[in-house]
Design an enzyme around this catalytic site. Structure first.
Site, PDB file in Angstrom:
ATOM      1  N   GLU A  66       0.361   7.372  -5.586  1.00  0.00           N
ATOM      2  CA  GLU A  66       0.343   6.313  -4.583  1.00  0.00           C
ATOM      3  C   GLU A  66       0.498   4.952  -5.242  1.00  0.00           C
ATOM      4  OE1 GLU A  66       1.059   4.976  -1.942  1.00  0.00           O
ATOM      5  OE2 GLU A  66      -0.382   5.779  -0.494  1.00  0.00           O
TER       6      GLU A  66
ATOM      7  N   HIS B 119      -0.314  14.057   1.832  1.00  0.00           N
ATOM      8  CA  HIS B 119      -1.505  14.905   1.707  1.00  0.00           C
ATOM      9  C   HIS B 119      -2.302  14.947   3.016  1.00  0.00           C
ATOM     10  CE1 HIS B 119      -4.130  11.402   1.715  1.00  0.00           C
ATOM     11  NE2 HIS B 119      -3.239  10.828   0.904  1.00  0.00           N
TER      12      HIS B 119
END
Length: 186
Positions: free
Chosen positions: A82, A10
């Site tokens: 994550e 990201h």
């Protein structure tokens, strides 16, 4: 048949700037992060993706929407999240332990090991690429999740940190991944 995975990190977030552990926590993209995602469009120009995926974190879905100019349908998947850092979530990165303790320290406080993250990402992506209609996918995830997966595939990684909006290209054939290249604007 050889299939392709493009695994992207990201764009820069507010917590990246403030050096906060944001793994399952979330923070918005900064102006820099937005511009990184827009610039990353050039990295994937000419690649014919048949499916798009991202982590359930907003920073990942916002990045994917910017990279694709919000013109494609996509699916958010928990398996691309994550690494979970337990009680360290949202805390200063200054609390990160030294390298040799990094993997075990977080599990003591409820977090995941690097291998657990790598297997979660591997299983998620393998399930996708085992589908007949999935030949080439773009998945937006996170630095830790992507790097743990990369180290599972290629033990020595890429030899440096994985930057915002950089892309790891892998091939997949007969249930095996192979690292091909790192795509970067930097």
């Amino acid at each position: 048949m050889v299939k392709h995975l493009y695994l992207m990190r990201h764009g820069q977030t507010l917590f990246n700037v403030y050096r906060r552990i944001q793994e399952w926590c979330d923070s918005p993209l900064t102006e820099v992060g937005i511009n990184q995602a827009i610039a990353a469009r050039k990295l994937i120009e000419g690649i014919n993706f048949d499916h798009y995926y991202c982590s359930t974190a907003e920073r990942a879905s916002d990045t994917l929407e910017l990279v694709t100019d919000n013109k494609v349908p996509y699916t958010r998947l928990k398996g691309l999240k994550e690494r979970y850092f337990g009680v360290f979530e949202g805390q200063s990165e200054d609390l990160n332990p030294p390298g040799e303790m990094y993997d075990t320290m977080f599990t003591i406080y409820g977090g995941e090991t690097g291998l657990e993250v790598a297997m979660r990402v591997k299983n998620t992506i393998s399930e996708l690429l085992d589908r007949d209609d999935h030949q080439c996918i773009l998945a937006v995830s996170h630095a830790g999740a992507s790097m743990n997966f990369l180290r599972y595939v290629k033990e020595d990684g890429i030899g440096r940190r994985f930057g915002n909006c950089e892309i790891l290209h892998f091939t997949y054939e007969n249930g095996e991944f192979e690292f091909v290249e790192l795509l970067s604007n930097g």
